[in-house]
Design an enzyme around this catalytic site. Structure first.
Site, PDB file in Angstrom:
ATOM      1  N   THR A  15       0.823  -1.466   0.053  1.00 52.65           N
ATOM      2  CA  THR A  15      -0.157   0.028  -0.291  1.00 52.65           C
ATOM      3  C   THR A  15       1.267   1.118  -0.317  1.00 52.65           C
ATOM      4  O   THR A  15       0.467   2.181   0.829  1.00 52.65           O
ATOM      5  CB  THR A  15      -0.496  -0.013   1.411  1.00 52.65           C
ATOM      6  OG1 THR A  15       0.091   0.218   2.606  1.00 52.65           O
ATOM      7  CG2 THR A  15      -1.914  -1.025   1.172  1.00 52.65           C
ATOM      8  N   LYS A 135      20.378  -0.865   3.472  1.00 56.21           N
ATOM      9  CA  LYS A 135      20.105  -1.547   2.306  1.00 56.21           C
ATOM     10  C   LYS A 135      20.747  -2.356   2.072  1.00 56.21           C
ATOM     11  O   LYS A 135      21.198  -3.401   1.128  1.00 56.21           O
ATOM     12  CB  LYS A 135      20.167  -0.466   1.539  1.00 56.21           C
ATOM     13  CG  LYS A 135      18.636  -0.234   1.454  1.00 56.21           C
ATOM     14  CD  LYS A 135      18.349   0.587  -0.103  1.00 56.21           C
ATOM     15  CE  LYS A 135      17.014   1.458  -0.620  1.00 56.21           C
ATOM     16  NZ  LYS A 135      16.892   1.857  -1.926  1.00 56.21           N
ATOM     17  N   ARG A 139      21.118  -6.825   1.117  1.00 58.34           N
ATOM     18  CA  ARG A 139      22.345  -6.872   0.866  1.00 58.34           C
ATOM     19  C   ARG A 139      22.653  -8.507   1.067  1.00 58.34           C
ATOM     20  O   ARG A 139      22.651  -9.635   0.271  1.00 58.34           O
ATOM     21  CB  ARG A 139      22.763  -6.517  -0.168  1.00 58.34           C
ATOM     22  CG  ARG A 139      22.023  -5.528  -1.656  1.00 58.34           C
ATOM     23  CD  ARG A 139      22.861  -4.996  -2.144  1.00 58.34           C
ATOM     24  NE  ARG A 139      21.689  -3.729  -2.675  1.00 58.34           N
ATOM     25  CZ  ARG A 139      22.772  -3.250  -4.314  1.00 58.34           C
ATOM     26  NH1 ARG A 139      23.419  -3.667  -4.127  1.00 58.34           N
ATOM     27  NH2 ARG A 139      21.567  -2.430  -4.921  1.00 58.34           N
TER      28      ARG A 139
END
Length: 310
Positions: A15, A135, A139
């Site tokens: 959403t 991030k 990873r």
């Protein structure tokens, strides 16, 4: 000839800003599509309208939360591919998704919440540096756990930057004067949100994108700030007064300004001063480029994008 079934896709963060485009494109592409939502989302007037739209696409709603391992595991066991589009405040919580994927053992591909700039090539300053570092951490964890992945790098969301040409607080492109970050020469890349979703959904079942970074670099949309300003000036038949915000000015605002502005400007510093969006070659061993893989996709060019504002 056997036609392989389309993978079942779970979208976590469906959403949200980019999530809603992925949900729509996934469902319309014929993927059985599932969205993990909190029950509290149903009573949010804005979100409940979006959820009704999802239902009209035939999307299956699964109640749960990224911080509730049981609900996460239950949802993940029903699908083949997991796509996370959670926002910055939940980047670190993706550790829970990784744990659930490992435990479930059935996931063919995980697309973590990337959908921005390539954090393995960016040289960001704080406060953006910490977000990028999260991030990177996700990873490395995915790789260490041996989870099949695709990292999606779309660079700038077109609807985020282009409507006001990066002019803070403005709603439409400038018609008198324009503030340009740095000297305006480094190239950056812009991709329309619908195109991001199209390329992403083509990649989820593509063996060429498995354990690779999917870079979106539409050739017509690799432009410097100065080139975009020139393009806009041609559209309106007028030369704008140009104010150049030096690196020193940007760094000062990043240090002294209010929080959301600081993050955005730190990212602008990475992109428009350092040129981190487009200043590196894609290595074939680790990356692929979307417009080369899917040449039949007709993407929206920056030039076309600005026609609606003239």
């Amino acid at each position: 000839m056997v036609v392989s079934e389309k993978s079942k896709i779970l979208i976590i963060g469906g959403t949200g800003y980019i999530g809603k485009y992925l949900v729509e494109t996934s469902a319309k592409s014929g993927h059985p599509t599932f969205v993990l939502i909190r029950e509290s989302t149903l009573v949010n007037p804005e979100k409940s309208k979006l959820i009704d739209t999802f239902k009209s696409y035939g999307v299956t709603l699964l109640f749960g939360d990224i911080s509730n391992q049981e609900s996460l595991l239950k949802a993940i066991k029903q699908v083949d591919v997991v796509i996370s589009t959670v926002g910055g405040q939940q980047f670190a919580d993706q550790v829970n998704i990784i744990k659930a994927i490992k435990e479930a053992g059935n996931i063919k591909r995980f697309l973590p919440s990337e959908f921005g700039f390539d954090v393995d090539h960016a040289h960001a300053i704080e406060p953006a540096a910490s977000l990028f570092a999260l991030k990177v951490k996700i990873r490395r964890m995915i790789e260490a756990e041996g989870i099949p992945y695709t990292y999606v790098i779309c660079n700038w969301f077109a609807d985020f930057f282009l409507p006001n040409l990066g002019q803070l607080e403005a709603k439409t492109p400038p018609r008198d004067k324009v503030v340009i970050f740095g000297d305006g020469n480094p190239k950056a890349i812009y991709v329309k949100e619908e195109d991001i979703a199209t390329y992403t959904m083509k990649a989820v079942d593509d063996p060429r994108t498995l354990n690779k970074t999917l870079h979106m670099r539409p050739p017509a949309n690799i432009l410097s700030f100065n080139e975009i300003v020139s393009l806009w000036e041609e559209k309106i038949g007028k030369t704008l007064e140009k104010l150049y915000l030096s690196e020193e000015d940007i760094l000062h605002i990043v240090q002294e300004g209010p929080m959301p502005l600081r993050v955005n400007l730190a990212i602008c510093h990475s992109v428009f001063v350092n040129g981190d969006s487009a200043n590196f070659e894609i290595q074939p061993s680790t990356g692929v480029e979307a417009t080369e893989l899917y040449p039949k996709v007709k993407y929206t060019t920056v030039d076309e994008y600005y026609n609606k504002f003239v």
